[in-house]
Design a protein around this motif. Structure first.
Motif, mmCIF file in Angstrom:
data_model
loop_
_atom_site.group_PDB
_atom_site.id
_atom_site.type_symbol
_atom_site.label_atom_id
_atom_site.label_comp_id
_atom_site.label_asym_id
_atom_site.label_seq_id
_atom_site.Cartn_x
_atom_site.Cartn_y
_atom_site.Cartn_z
ATOM 1 N N ASN A 104 0.758 -1.195 -0.124
ATOM 2 C CA ASN A 104 -0.141 0.125 -0.026
ATOM 3 C C ASN A 104 0.875 1.087 0.102
ATOM 4 N N PHE A 105 1.983 1.230 1.062
ATOM 5 C CA PHE A 105 2.754 2.232 0.957
ATOM 6 C C PHE A 105 3.631 2.360 -0.401
ATOM 7 N N ALA A 106 4.115 1.235 -0.916
ATOM 8 C CA ALA A 106 4.549 1.491 -2.162
ATOM 9 C C ALA A 106 3.720 1.876 -3.381
ATOM 10 N N LYS A 107 2.490 1.497 -3.415
ATOM 11 C CA LYS A 107 1.577 2.077 -4.413
ATOM 12 C C LYS A 107 1.424 3.575 -4.362
ATOM 13 N N ALA A 108 1.280 4.166 -2.983
ATOM 14 C CA ALA A 108 0.968 5.496 -2.794
ATOM 15 C C ALA A 108 2.386 6.298 -3.204
ATOM 16 N N PHE A 109 3.436 5.831 -2.919
ATOM 17 C CA PHE A 109 4.626 6.342 -3.307
ATOM 18 C C PHE A 109 4.937 6.359 -4.738
ATOM 19 N N MET A 110 4.303 5.169 -5.474
ATOM 20 C CA MET A 110 4.606 5.319 -6.902
ATOM 21 C C MET A 110 3.582 6.302 -7.620
ATOM 22 N N LEU A 111 2.361 6.372 -7.086
ATOM 23 C CA LEU A 111 1.412 7.298 -7.602
ATOM 24 C C LEU A 111 1.977 8.845 -7.463
ATOM 25 N N SER A 112 2.575 9.049 -6.299
ATOM 26 C CA SER A 112 2.822 10.449 -6.068
ATOM 27 C C SER A 112 4.110 10.833 -6.746
ATOM 28 N N ALA A 118 0.318 -0.887 -12.004
ATOM 29 C CA ALA A 118 -0.819 -1.264 -12.198
ATOM 30 C C ALA A 118 -1.851 -0.769 -11.338
ATOM 31 N N ALA A 119 -2.894 -0.125 -12.004
ATOM 32 C CA ALA A 119 -4.175 0.477 -11.010
ATOM 33 C C ALA A 119 -4.421 -0.438 -9.976
ATOM 34 N N SER A 120 -4.919 0.089 -8.813
ATOM 35 C CA SER A 120 -5.322 -0.881 -7.771
ATOM 36 C C SER A 120 -6.241 0.110 -6.782
ATOM 37 N N GLU A 121 -6.802 -0.602 -5.978
ATOM 38 C CA GLU A 121 -7.497 -0.232 -4.863
ATOM 39 C C GLU A 121 -7.317 -1.001 -3.684
ATOM 40 N N THR A 122 -7.185 -0.224 -2.432
ATOM 41 C CA THR A 122 -7.047 -0.721 -1.233
ATOM 42 C C THR A 122 -8.162 -1.217 -0.345
ATOM 43 N N ALA A 144 -1.612 -9.079 -0.437
ATOM 44 C CA ALA A 144 -1.736 -8.817 0.928
ATOM 45 C C ALA A 144 -0.624 -7.527 1.018
ATOM 46 N N ASP A 145 -0.932 -6.624 1.734
ATOM 47 C CA ASP A 145 -0.130 -5.309 2.045
ATOM 48 C C ASP A 145 1.211 -5.653 2.553
ATOM 49 N N GLY A 146 1.106 -6.703 3.577
ATOM 50 C CA GLY A 146 2.352 -6.767 4.339
ATOM 51 C C GLY A 146 3.495 -7.856 3.826
ATOM 52 N N LEU A 147 4.251 -8.281 4.441
ATOM 53 C CA LEU A 147 5.185 -9.257 4.209
ATOM 54 C C LEU A 147 4.591 -10.616 4.346
ATOM 55 N N ILE A 254 14.761 7.135 -5.910
ATOM 56 C CA ILE A 254 15.928 7.697 -5.227
ATOM 57 C C ILE A 254 15.613 9.041 -4.868
ATOM 58 N N HIS A 255 15.284 9.777 -5.867
ATOM 59 C CA HIS A 255 14.967 11.482 -5.771
ATOM 60 C C HIS A 255 13.694 11.279 -4.746
ATOM 61 N N GLY A 256 12.716 10.528 -5.027
ATOM 62 C CA GLY A 256 11.569 10.730 -4.109
ATOM 63 C C GLY A 256 11.941 10.716 -2.625
#
Ligand code: AMP
Ligand code: GLY
Length: 431
Positions: A104-112, A118-122, A144-147, A254-256
């Motif tokens: 979930n974090f990764a997806k939000a980071f990628m969007l921002s 890929a598009a997704s919903e949580t 699953a969101d976690g490890l 890296i920049h983000g």
């Protein structure tokens, strides 16, 4: 100089083995290591796994640099703990490690940061997830969101499978907290590729390209595993794609992270899907090296790994170059009976002794251990103790040759119930 490598798999065996080749390195402790790391010159296993105890050990032994293999200690904040104690360690901090620890974090980071994915919903509510699925096209991917140790992603071909995956995670809590939030993601078509870099927070050095095989059985059939084999280089990463991945995926991460005040120091592994039109999309990030990709990649590394990581920790990666063996490398995993669901333990492994003698005289191949133990009840014997048991890595003039070299060595090693794929590298070999 004394170093510490954290972990016990084939990846960590390869990292420790390569670090020990540096003339600057006197000794490499591996915590906790395996039967293979116990046998290597300059390597010594230490039976410690808790982060506070590892920090105490690093201080007592005046460890110059600690290198973290697996994701769990990274997401638990080992880097932050060591740094707070003034200890040098290579890996991302807890914040940046969320790129792997939370999809979930990764997806939000990628969007921002405009990183293609890929598009997704949580969802955390099963009813809402089921309703969303009913409107969704097939196939569809439930994550699953976690490890979840490779068990957290279901590519559902039918609605029934998709609904069952939602229930398993959100209703039956099969993955515990890791599955308390899920992503329902659009299915992406194409060819998978991995891309791994090392970063010091500002500068980035890509490693040699590689590709793993995640499914248990030949022809990419059977369940997903941690990886049944890998090869390097991966021809799917053409020079044009290489530039695109750097510009659209790696540098924005890296920049983000730097912009957000959490510079990314460590290995960064992007799992990618390359569409039939050649577009790159991110499937996942890992905040560490891949296993078994590392075993193939490090066999090709000619540069001093310690020097490289030392520069990375100092923020001076722009001052080093990485030199690769121009040949190919391929690693075949020998897994235990019952892997991945229920691997059997305590099968005696035969043929390793003569292999150790042979591999010490050549840099053409190496047998990396993972789930192995030389328990005190069985003097002189090496037994299986985990799912992926060994990774046999070999060089060759091309992938085909590396493959035949690796399989020839694997032939000489035996244990009851051994599972190995016969087609590792097939995607990298021209028809
Ligand atoms: P991940 O852990 O996210 O890389 O997912 C594990 C595997 O599931 C990947 O290696 C892919 O084979 C597959 N996968 C994950 N996400 C997708 C997706 N959006 N579309 C198609 N396959 C996927
Ligand atoms: N081989 C895939 C991984 O290490 O995540």
């Amino acid at each position: 100089m004394k170093l510490l490598v954290i972990g016990s798999g084939g990846r960590e065996h390869a990292i420790a083995w390569k670090l020990a080749q540096s003339p600057l390195v006197e000794q490499v402790f591996v915590a906790p290591g395996n039967a293979g790391t116990a046998l290597e010159a300059k390597l010594e296993n230490v039976p410690i796994t808790s982060i506070p105890e590892l920090a105490v050990f690093a201080r007592q032994e005046t460890i110059n640099l600690t290198v973290v293999g697996p994701e769990a200690p990274l997401t638990e904040g080992i880097v932050d703990t060591f740094q707070a104690a003034g200890l040098r360690i290579f890996g991302p901090g807890q914040f940046a490690a969320q790129l792997e620890g939370s999809k979930n974090f990764a997806k939000a980071f990628m969007l921002s940061h405009g990183i293609p994915t890929a598009a997704s919903e949580t969802f955390s509510d099963a009813t809402a997830a089921h309703r969303y699925l009913d409107q969704h096209s097939l196939p569809v991917v439930i994550k699953a969101d976690g490890l979840a140790a490779g068990k957290g992603v279901i590519v559902a071909q039918t609605l029934a499978e998709a609904h069952a995956a939602v229930d398993a995670m959100l209703v039956d809590n099969r993955l515990g907290a890791a599955g308390a939030h899920i992503l329902i993601e659009d299915y992406l078509e194409g060819e998978e590729a991995s891309f791994i870099v090392v970063s010091d927070g500002k500068h980035v050095l890509p490693l040699a390209t590689s590709q793993d095989h995640k499914r248990l059985l030949d022809n990419d059939e059977g369940p997903n595993t941690g990886g049944m084999g890998a090869y390097s280089p991966a021809p799917v990463i053409t020079p044009a794609l290489y530039d695109e991945i750097m510009q659209k995926v790696i540098l924005p991460v890296i920049h983000g992270m730097a912009q957000q005040g959490h510079p990314y120091t460590g290995f960064l592994y992007a799992g990618l899907m390359i569409s039939p039109q050649g577009e790159v999309r991110v499937l996942e990030f890992n905040c560490r090296l891949g296993d078994p990709e590392t075993q193939a990649i490090l066999l090709r590394l000619k540069s001093d790994l310690f020097t490289l990581l030392d520069h990375a920790v100092n923020g001076t990666l722009d001052q080093v170059r990485i030199e690769w063996d121009q040949r190919s490398a391929l690693c075949v995993v020998m897994a235990a009976q019952g892997y991945p669901d229920n691997p059997r333990k305590n099968d005696e492994i035969h043929g390793l002794e003569s292999m150790v003698a042979r591999q010490n005289e050549t840099s053409e191949f190496h047998v990396f251990h993972a789930g192995t133990t030389s328990g005190s009840q069985h003097p002189g014997k090496i037994l299986t103790s985990g799912g992926r048991v060994l990774g046999v890595a070999a060089l060759g003039e091309n992938i085909r040759q590396a493959r035949s070299n690796a399989y020839a060595i694997a032939e000489d090693i035996r244990f009851d119930g051994c599972q190995l794929r016969r087609d590792i590298g097939h995607k990298g070999i021209p028809d």
